[in-house]
Design an enzyme around this catalytic site. Structure first.
Site, PDB file in Angstrom:
ATOM      1  N   CYS A  12       0.829  -1.213   0.000  1.00  0.00           N
ATOM      2  CA  CYS A  12       0.000   0.000   0.000  1.00  0.00           C
ATOM      3  C   CYS A  12       0.862   1.261   0.000  1.00  0.00           C
ATOM      4  O   CYS A  12       0.524   2.267  -0.639  1.00  0.00           O
ATOM      5  CB  CYS A  12      -0.903   0.026   1.229  1.00  0.00           C
ATOM      6  SG  CYS A  12      -1.978  -1.392   1.359  1.00  0.00           S
TER       7      CYS A  12
HETATM    8  C1  BEZ Z   1       0.600  -4.665   1.795  1.00  0.00           C
HETATM    9  O1  BEZ Z   1       0.047  -3.604   1.495  1.00  0.00           O
HETATM   10  O2  BEZ Z   1       1.798  -4.788   1.746  1.00  0.00           O
HETATM   11  C2  BEZ Z   1      -0.207  -5.849   2.207  1.00  0.00           C
HETATM   12  C3  BEZ Z   1      -1.373  -5.663   2.906  1.00  0.00           C
HETATM   13  C4  BEZ Z   1      -2.088  -6.782   3.312  1.00  0.00           C
HETATM   14  C5  BEZ Z   1      -1.625  -8.035   2.990  1.00  0.00           C
HETATM   15  C6  BEZ Z   1      -0.457  -8.201   2.253  1.00  0.00           C
HETATM   16  C7  BEZ Z   1       0.249  -7.090   1.860  1.00  0.00           C
END
Ligand code: BEZ
Length: 211
Positions: A45
Site C-alpha cells: 500500500c
Molecule cells: C501490503 O500492502 O503490503 C499488504 C497488505 C495486506 C496483505 C499483504 C500485503
C-alpha cells in the site's frame, strides 16, 4: 449486491485527511478514481499511494480527482502519509478516507470476507462526470496495482466517450483505434476523415481521431 458498470457511484460523507468530504459534491463535474487498500503502514500500500502521488499530474491532466479509502483512523492516516512521502520521494496531494466504520467499504463492496474478514481488498472504481461507474478492478492484497494501466484505461474511456470508437488490446494513446459496429460504412468518410482500414468487414481501424 456488488456495483456494476453504469451504476451511479454511491454518495457518502466521510472524514478524510483533507477534512470532511461529501463525495458527489467533491467530485463536481470531474472524473474520479476511488480506490481502497487493506491497511495503513503496510508495504505494498505504501508503494501504491506513493505511485499515485507521483502520477498526480497525469491524473490532473485527464481531469480525474483521486481519493483513497482505508479502514484505519485519521490520526494513523496522517502519520502514514509522512512515511509514504518519505519512501516515495513525493507529496500525497489527494485525500485518504478514514473509513473506521466501514461505511464506504460496505457501499462499494470493498470487503471480500472469503479473502479477509477485516481488510478491504484493492478495489478501483473510475467514475465519469455523470457519476456513473465506468471501470471496476479488484486486486488481491498481495499484488500492487499497475497505475499506468489505470491511466491507459482512463485515456480509452475518455476517448470512447467522445468518438464512436473502441480501443484494441494493449492500445496506447496515439495508436490506431477501432470504429464501433454502430457506425455504418456509409458514415465512415464523414465521421473519420483520416481514413478507415478494413482488416475484416467487422474490424475497421482508423487513426486516433483527436490526435
Ligand atoms: C501490503 O500492502 O503490503 C499488504 C497488505 C495486506 C496483505 C499483504 C500485503
Amino acid at each position: 449486491m456488488s456495483l456494476r458498470l453504469g451504476d451511479i457511484a454511491p454518495d457518502f460523507t466521510a472524514n478524510t485527511t483533507e477534512g470532511p468530504i461529501h463525495f458527489h459534491e467533491w467530485l463536481g463535474n470531474s472524473w474520479g478514481m476511488i480506490f481502497s487498500h487493506p491497511a495503513d503502514f503496510t508495504p505494498v500500500c505504501t508503494t501504491e499511494l506513493g505511485r499515485t502521488a507521483q502520477l498526480s499530474d497525469e491524473f490532473a491532466k485527464r481531469g480525474v480527482k483521486v481519493i483513497a479509502v482505508s479502514v484505519d483512523p485519521i490520526d494513523q492516516h496522517h502519520e502514514w502519509v509522512k512515511d509514504i512521502n518519505e519512501v516515495n520521494n513525493t507529496t500525497v496531494n489527494f485525500p485518504l478516507i478514514a473509513d473506521e466504520n466501514r461505511e464506504v467499504a460496505t457501499l462499494y463492496d470493498m470487503i471480500h470476507p472469503n479473502a479477509s474478514e477485516k481488510a478491504t481488498v484493492r478495489s478501483v472504481f473510475i467514475i465519469g462526470p455523470d457519476k456513473k461507474i465506468k471501470l471496476t478492478l479488484t486486486y488481491p492484497a498481495s499484488t500492487g496495482r499497475n497505475f499506468f494501466e489505470i491511466l491507459r484505461v482512463i485515456d480509452s474511456l475518455q476517448l470512447t466517450a467522445t468518438y464512436s470508437v473502441a480501443t484494441p488490446a494493449d492500445w496506447q494513446e496515439g495508436e490506431d483505434v477501432i470504429v464501433t459496429p454502430a457506425v455504418s460504412n456509409d458514415q465512415l468518410e464523414e465521421k473519420f476523415p483520416k481514413g478507415v482500414t478494413f482488416v475484416k468487414p467487422y474490424l475497421r481501424k482508423t487513426p486516433q481521431p483527436n490526435k
